[in-house]
Design a protein around this motif. Structure first.
Motif, PDB file in Angstrom:
ATOM      1  N   ARG A 127      96.448 141.879 -29.567  1.00 16.43           N
ATOM      2  CA  ARG A 127      95.976 141.684 -28.194  1.00 16.43           C
ATOM      3  C   ARG A 127      94.991 140.517 -28.177  1.00 16.43           C
ATOM      4  O   ARG A 127      94.023 140.497 -28.939  1.00 16.43           O
ATOM      5  CB  ARG A 127      95.305 142.951 -27.658  1.00 16.43           C
ATOM      6  N   TYR A 128      95.235 139.558 -27.307  1.00 23.45           N
ATOM      7  CA  TYR A 128      94.380 138.375 -27.181  1.00 23.45           C
ATOM      8  C   TYR A 128      93.500 138.560 -25.948  1.00 23.45           C
ATOM      9  O   TYR A 128      94.015 138.777 -24.842  1.00 23.45           O
ATOM     10  CB  TYR A 128      95.230 137.111 -27.065  1.00 23.45           C
ATOM     11  N   THR A 129      92.182 138.471 -26.132  1.00 26.96           N
ATOM     12  CA  THR A 129      91.265 138.752 -25.034  1.00 26.96           C
ATOM     13  C   THR A 129      90.222 137.650 -24.878  1.00 26.96           C
ATOM     14  O   THR A 129      89.806 137.023 -25.851  1.00 26.96           O
ATOM     15  CB  THR A 129      90.534 140.094 -25.239  1.00 26.96           C
ATOM     16  N   LEU A 130      89.831 137.448 -23.640  1.00 25.27           N
ATOM     17  CA  LEU A 130      88.707 136.581 -23.300  1.00 25.27           C
ATOM     18  C   LEU A 130      87.639 137.485 -22.723  1.00 25.27           C
ATOM     19  O   LEU A 130      87.878 138.194 -21.749  1.00 25.27           O
ATOM     20  CB  LEU A 130      89.142 135.528 -22.280  1.00 25.27           C
ATOM     21  N   ARG A 131      86.437 137.461 -23.328  1.00 25.69           N
ATOM     22  CA  ARG A 131      85.388 138.391 -22.927  1.00 25.69           C
ATOM     23  C   ARG A 131      84.224 137.663 -22.255  1.00 25.69           C
ATOM     24  O   ARG A 131      84.115 136.434 -22.325  1.00 25.69           O
ATOM     25  CB  ARG A 131      84.912 139.209 -24.129  1.00 25.69           C
ATOM     26  N   LEU A 132      83.353 138.427 -21.627  1.00 27.06           N
ATOM     27  CA  LEU A 132      82.347 137.889 -20.708  1.00 27.06           C
ATOM     28  C   LEU A 132      81.286 137.032 -21.374  1.00 27.06           C
ATOM     29  O   LEU A 132      80.930 135.964 -20.878  1.00 27.06           O
ATOM     30  CB  LEU A 132      81.680 139.049 -19.949  1.00 27.06           C
ATOM     31  N   ILE A 133      80.739 137.477 -22.501  1.00 31.73           N
ATOM     32  CA  ILE A 133      79.583 136.805 -23.106  1.00 31.73           C
ATOM     33  C   ILE A 133      80.061 135.735 -24.079  1.00 31.73           C
ATOM     34  O   ILE A 133      80.632 136.046 -25.127  1.00 31.73           O
ATOM     35  CB  ILE A 133      78.686 137.829 -23.839  1.00 31.73           C
ATOM     36  N   PRO A 134      79.825 134.455 -23.769  1.00 32.05           N
ATOM     37  CA  PRO A 134      80.339 133.361 -24.619  1.00 32.05           C
ATOM     38  C   PRO A 134      79.432 133.084 -25.809  1.00 32.05           C
ATOM     39  O   PRO A 134      78.884 131.984 -25.956  1.00 32.05           O
ATOM     40  CB  PRO A 134      80.358 132.182 -23.643  1.00 32.05           C
ATOM     41  N   ALA A 135      79.267 134.080 -26.670  1.00 30.87           N
ATOM     42  CA  ALA A 135      78.351 133.933 -27.800  1.00 30.87           C
ATOM     43  C   ALA A 135      79.090 134.046 -29.132  1.00 30.87           C
ATOM     44  O   ALA A 135      78.500 134.407 -30.146  1.00 30.87           O
ATOM     45  CB  ALA A 135      77.245 134.995 -27.721  1.00 30.87           C
ATOM     46  N   GLY A 136      80.375 133.745 -29.141  1.00 30.86           N
ATOM     47  CA  GLY A 136      81.144 133.840 -30.385  1.00 30.86           C
ATOM     48  C   GLY A 136      82.500 134.459 -30.124  1.00 30.86           C
ATOM     49  O   GLY A 136      83.080 134.313 -29.041  1.00 30.86           O
ATOM     50  N   GLY A 137      82.996 135.171 -31.094  1.00 29.52           N
ATOM     51  CA  GLY A 137      84.283 135.830 -30.975  1.00 29.52           C
ATOM     52  C   GLY A 137      84.512 136.711 -32.187  1.00 29.52           C
ATOM     53  O   GLY A 137      83.642 136.827 -33.053  1.00 29.52           O
ATOM     54  N   PHE A 138      85.667 137.340 -32.267  1.00 27.14           N
ATOM     55  CA  PHE A 138      85.962 138.192 -33.426  1.00 27.14           C
ATOM     56  C   PHE A 138      87.454 138.420 -33.549  1.00 27.14           C
ATOM     57  O   PHE A 138      88.203 138.269 -32.583  1.00 27.14           O
ATOM     58  CB  PHE A 138      85.229 139.541 -33.333  1.00 27.14           C
ATOM     59  N   VAL A 139      87.877 138.748 -34.757  1.00 28.56           N
ATOM     60  CA  VAL A 139      89.238 139.178 -35.049  1.00 28.56           C
ATOM     61  C   VAL A 139      89.137 140.591 -35.610  1.00 28.56           C
ATOM     62  O   VAL A 139      88.505 140.801 -36.644  1.00 28.56           O
ATOM     63  CB  VAL A 139      89.921 138.233 -36.056  1.00 28.56           C
ATOM     64  N   ARG A 140      89.707 141.562 -34.903  1.00 32.65           N
ATOM     65  CA  ARG A 140      89.601 142.962 -35.333  1.00 32.65           C
ATOM     66  C   ARG A 140      90.820 143.313 -36.171  1.00 32.65           C
ATOM     67  O   ARG A 140      91.949 143.333 -35.676  1.00 32.65           O
ATOM     68  CB  ARG A 140      89.489 143.877 -34.114  1.00 32.65           C
ATOM     69  N   MET A 141      90.568 143.563 -37.449  1.00 28.06           N
ATOM     70  CA  MET A 141      91.653 143.887 -38.386  1.00 28.06           C
ATOM     71  C   MET A 141      91.683 145.389 -38.649  1.00 28.06           C
ATOM     72  O   MET A 141      90.641 146.039 -38.727  1.00 28.06           O
ATOM     73  CB  MET A 141      91.443 143.151 -39.716  1.00 28.06           C
ATOM     74  N   ALA A 142      92.878 145.923 -38.807  1.00 30.78           N
ATOM     75  CA  ALA A 142      93.037 147.348 -39.093  1.00 30.78           C
ATOM     76  C   ALA A 142      92.371 147.688 -40.422  1.00 30.78           C
ATOM     77  O   ALA A 142      92.535 146.974 -41.404  1.00 30.78           O
ATOM     78  CB  ALA A 142      94.515 147.715 -39.154  1.00 30.78           C
ATOM     79  N   GLY A 143      91.601 148.765 -40.411  1.00 29.31           N
ATOM     80  CA  GLY A 143      90.972 149.226 -41.640  1.00 29.31           C
ATOM     81  C   GLY A 143      89.594 148.667 -41.893  1.00 29.31           C
ATOM     82  O   GLY A 143      88.882 149.143 -42.782  1.00 29.31           O
ATOM     83  N   GLU A 144      89.172 147.634 -41.131  1.00 28.03           N
ATOM     84  CA  GLU A 144      87.812 147.117 -41.307  1.00 28.03           C
ATOM     85  C   GLU A 144      86.790 148.175 -40.918  1.00 28.03           C
ATOM     86  O   GLU A 144      85.751 148.314 -41.543  1.00 28.03           O
ATOM     87  CB  GLU A 144      87.599 145.860 -40.458  1.00 28.03           C
TER      88      GLU A 144
END
Length: 427
Positions: free
Chosen positions: A56-73
């Protein structure tokens, strides 16, 4: 440059440097076979979301970085326990969907009480269906549906923790690495656009003059040649000029200038700043020299030199931060960075390219610092695991990163609040 263009370029700068960082994580995680659940730009509430394939590709409200959510992290949010009643949809003798709620509304499903379930290793489910146990194989990409949301299961071989230390380290390091690559490419592009000066500057010019400072109260104009101060020739030595002025707070100094080929003198009295150092409010510049196109070798070596120079400058800034040689106003958050970016965007695409390269380099270096929640801290945990030959308790590591992330967000709120106050005060 029109304001709409400035705003667009400012947003584009942030989007590019953050996206390339997260794409590095994403690409090498996918290459290692890790299930990437989300690729996000920004934090906080979702502004835009679309699912393509497993991610799922998302654009979120606070422009202070980003992340990649990996299974098992992190521990999986959805858990199914024996004794729980669920419904499953079977296709080609394998479960493709597991429904955890609103079971009466599901059609074409098998409903039963969970007797045994393993969605990581065996990929099997045993249900008590009307008093008889029935076992089913589970598709490795099966979906679990609850509260209107679909979550793909993550077999053990698709989880972050199942990969080798080298594969995980590469997936983590790839983010900063992509920022370094982008910075080098942009510095090279800057050199191509700016060109190589023909000749060497031999004089220092008066640049911007700060209103209200001593320089604005005497006969100084932008473009004047700064020839000497108190009889000491300046040439192009900016540091020499600053040193002489700095040592003369409240003491008049004689500045020899050349305007339109004619020598003149002005008497100017530096004002002491908070540290007692004399300041006159001049930003000096070097004269614009004729330029020629850069060769491939000059572009390559020049980009490397800029990377080295800016890296040293960034670490000098970190040194001041660590040893307390700074004030809160010296720190800037997203608001100040956006403000500076918009100012540089108005100077043209050449200067904006150089600034974007610097921001990308800074983001890469900052993320490698050994601060909890940053990539550097996660690499340290992987290094410890490699030495111990067994992983650290995931719950403890997650807690460390959570605390670190909370502190970073708190600092971000403080500096952002300070940036907004500074804008309101018109500073």
């Amino acid at each position: 440059m029109h304001m709409i263009q400035v705003v667009f370029l400012t947003v584009l700068v942030f989007f590019v440097i953050v996206s390339i960082h997260e794409w590095g994580h994403y690409y090498f995680a996918k290459r290692a076979g890790i299930l990437v659940r989300e690729f996000a730009i920004g934090f906080g509430p979702k502004l835009f979301s679309v699912k393509r394939g497993e991610t799922r590709y998302t654009l979120r409200l606070i422009p202070a970085g980003g992340f990649v959510r990996m299974a098992g992290e992190d521990p999986e949010i959805i858990d199914v326990q024996p004794g729980q009643t669920i419904a499953v949809r079977v296709k080609d003798n394998r479960i493709t969907r597991l429904y955890l709620d609103r079971l009466d509304e599901r059609s074409g499903v098998i409903r039963g009480e969970v007797v045994a379930i393993d969605l990581e290793r065996k990929l099997a489910v045993t249900l008590d269906v009307e008093g008889e146990n029935e076992s089913f194989a589970v598709h490795p990409a099966a979906l679990m549906i609850t509260k209107g949301k679909e979550t793909q299961i993550a077999p053990l071989d698709r989880q972050f923790g199942s990969k080798t230390v080298a594969q995980r380290a590469l997936a983590i390091f790839a983010g900063p690495m992509m920022n370094f690559i982008l910075a080098f490419v942009l510095f090279a592009a800057y050199i191509q656009m700016a060109g190589i000066p023909v000749g060497t500057p031999d004089k220092l010019l008066v640049g911007e003059i700060t209103e209200g400072m001593p320089a604005s109260k005497v006969d100084l104009k932008e473009g004047d040649v700064i020839d000497a101060i108190n009889g000491v020739k300046i040439g192009t030595d900016y540091d020499k000029m600053i040193a002489i002025i700095g040592q003369s707070p409240n003491v008049p100094v004689r500045m020899d200038i050349i305007r339109d080929g004619k020598a003149q003198q002005v008497i100017i009295t530096p004002e002491p700043n908070e540290e007692g150092v004399g300041k006159v409010g001049i930003r000096s510049t070097l004269p614009e020299m004729p330029k020629r196109p850069a060769t491939f070798k000059e572009t390559f070596t020049g980009a490397g030199k800029l990377m080295k120079t800016m890296t040293i400058s960034i670490f000098e800034g970190f040194k001041k931060l660590i040893f307390g040689e700074f004030k809160l106003d010296d720190l800037g958050g997203p608001v100040r960075t956006a403000e500076v970016t918009s100012q540089i965007a108005q100077q043209g695409i050449t200067q904006l390219t150089s600034w974007t390269a610097l921001l990308s380099l800074y983001l890469g270096i900052f993320n490698l610092l050994p601060i909890p929640a940053l990539d550097g801290s996660r690499l340290i945990f992987l290094g410890i695991e490699a030495i111990r030959r067994r992983p650290i308790d995931p719950n403890r590591e997650s807690m460390v990163h959570f605390v670190g992330f909370a502190l970073i967000m708190l600092l971000m709120l403080v500096v952002t609040y300070n940036d907004i106050l500074r804008l309101v005060r018109g500073e």
